[in-house]
Design a protein around this motif. Structure first.
Motif, PDB file in Angstrom:
ATOM      1  N   LEU A 121       0.830  -1.214   0.000  1.00  0.00           N
ATOM      2  CA  LEU A 121       0.000   0.000   0.000  1.00  0.00           C
ATOM      3  C   LEU A 121       0.866   1.267   0.000  1.00  0.00           C
ATOM      4  N   LYS A 122       1.921   1.249   0.795  1.00  0.00           N
ATOM      5  CA  LYS A 122       2.812   2.406   0.837  1.00  0.00           C
ATOM      6  C   LYS A 122       3.452   2.640  -0.523  1.00  0.00           C
ATOM      7  N   GLU A 123       3.867   1.586  -1.166  1.00  0.00           N
ATOM      8  CA  GLU A 123       4.504   1.711  -2.474  1.00  0.00           C
ATOM      9  C   GLU A 123       3.509   2.183  -3.538  1.00  0.00           C
ATOM     10  N   ILE A 124       2.267   1.746  -3.446  1.00  0.00           N
ATOM     11  CA  ILE A 124       1.239   2.238  -4.377  1.00  0.00           C
ATOM     12  C   ILE A 124       1.084   3.754  -4.204  1.00  0.00           C
ATOM     13  N   LYS A 125       1.063   4.198  -2.947  1.00  0.00           N
ATOM     14  CA  LYS A 125       0.924   5.630  -2.671  1.00  0.00           C
ATOM     15  C   LYS A 125       2.126   6.398  -3.210  1.00  0.00           C
ATOM     16  N   LEU A 126       3.340   5.898  -2.954  1.00  0.00           N
ATOM     17  CA  LEU A 126       4.537   6.563  -3.455  1.00  0.00           C
ATOM     18  C   LEU A 126       4.549   6.617  -4.975  1.00  0.00           C
ATOM     19  N   LEU A 127       4.130   5.526  -5.589  1.00  0.00           N
ATOM     20  CA  LEU A 127       4.115   5.463  -7.044  1.00  0.00           C
ATOM     21  C   LEU A 127       3.090   6.428  -7.617  1.00  0.00           C
ATOM     22  N   SER A 128       1.910   6.502  -7.008  1.00  0.00           N
ATOM     23  CA  SER A 128       0.874   7.411  -7.527  1.00  0.00           C
ATOM     24  C   SER A 128       1.265   8.866  -7.286  1.00  0.00           C
ATOM     25  N   ASN A 129       1.963   9.170  -6.179  1.00  0.00           N
ATOM     26  CA  ASN A 129       2.409  10.543  -5.916  1.00  0.00           C
ATOM     27  C   ASN A 129       3.475  10.977  -6.910  1.00  0.00           C
ATOM     28  N   ARG A 130       4.281  10.046  -7.370  1.00  0.00           N
ATOM     29  CA  ARG A 130       5.341  10.358  -8.323  1.00  0.00           C
ATOM     30  C   ARG A 130       4.752  10.838  -9.639  1.00  0.00           C
ATOM     31  N   TYR A 131       3.581  10.336 -10.010  1.00  0.00           N
ATOM     32  CA  TYR A 131       2.995  10.663 -11.312  1.00  0.00           C
ATOM     33  C   TYR A 131       1.946  11.765 -11.244  1.00  0.00           C
TER      34      TYR A 131
END
Length: 132
Positions: A121-131
């Protein structure tokens, strides 16, 4: 976990998804394991109904594992995974608490998968924030 977030998501996606698929297929569909029979039998079902419930649960677990692998960016699906793993652990604790201290028990399988899901979940959030 900085940098290659996609790699962490892929690791989590396959470990969690394949775990659901394995635990659905081998001890529930391919060969109904004695512990699976014990769990559904302890709910008061006949042997025939217990077998149907176990195999149906196995099919559902295989499908759920596939969904986790395919739709790995869906936060709600990952949260559902966490909820189900907690629920299954709770069901074992209520129905067959002695299984919690056996080798390869639900504590040693579910808790690491839950922890990995929170990382996911944390990685999904980081990935979505990057884009954004």
């Amino acid at each position: 976990m900085l940098g290659n977030n996609r790699g962490y998501i892929q690791i989590a996606r396959y470990i969690v998804g394949l775990s659901w698929m394995y635990h659905g297929f081998f001890p529930k569909i391919y060969h109904v394991a004695p512990l699976e029979k014990l769990m559904t039998g302890s709910a008061g079902y006949s042997a025939q109904v217990s077998d149907l419930i176990t195999r149906g649960a196995g099919i559902a677990e295989v499908i759920f594992g596939l969904l986790l692998i395919i739709f790995y960016k869906n936060k709600q699906l990952v949260w559902l995974n966490i909820f189900l793993l907690c629920g299954l652990l709770g069901a074992v604790a209520v129905m067959q608490p002695n299984l919690l201290i056996e080798a390869f028990n639900p504590v040693t399988t579910n808790l690491p998968l839950i922890a990995l899901s929170f990382i996911w979940l944390k990685e999904i959030k980081l990935l979505s924030n990057r884009y954004l």
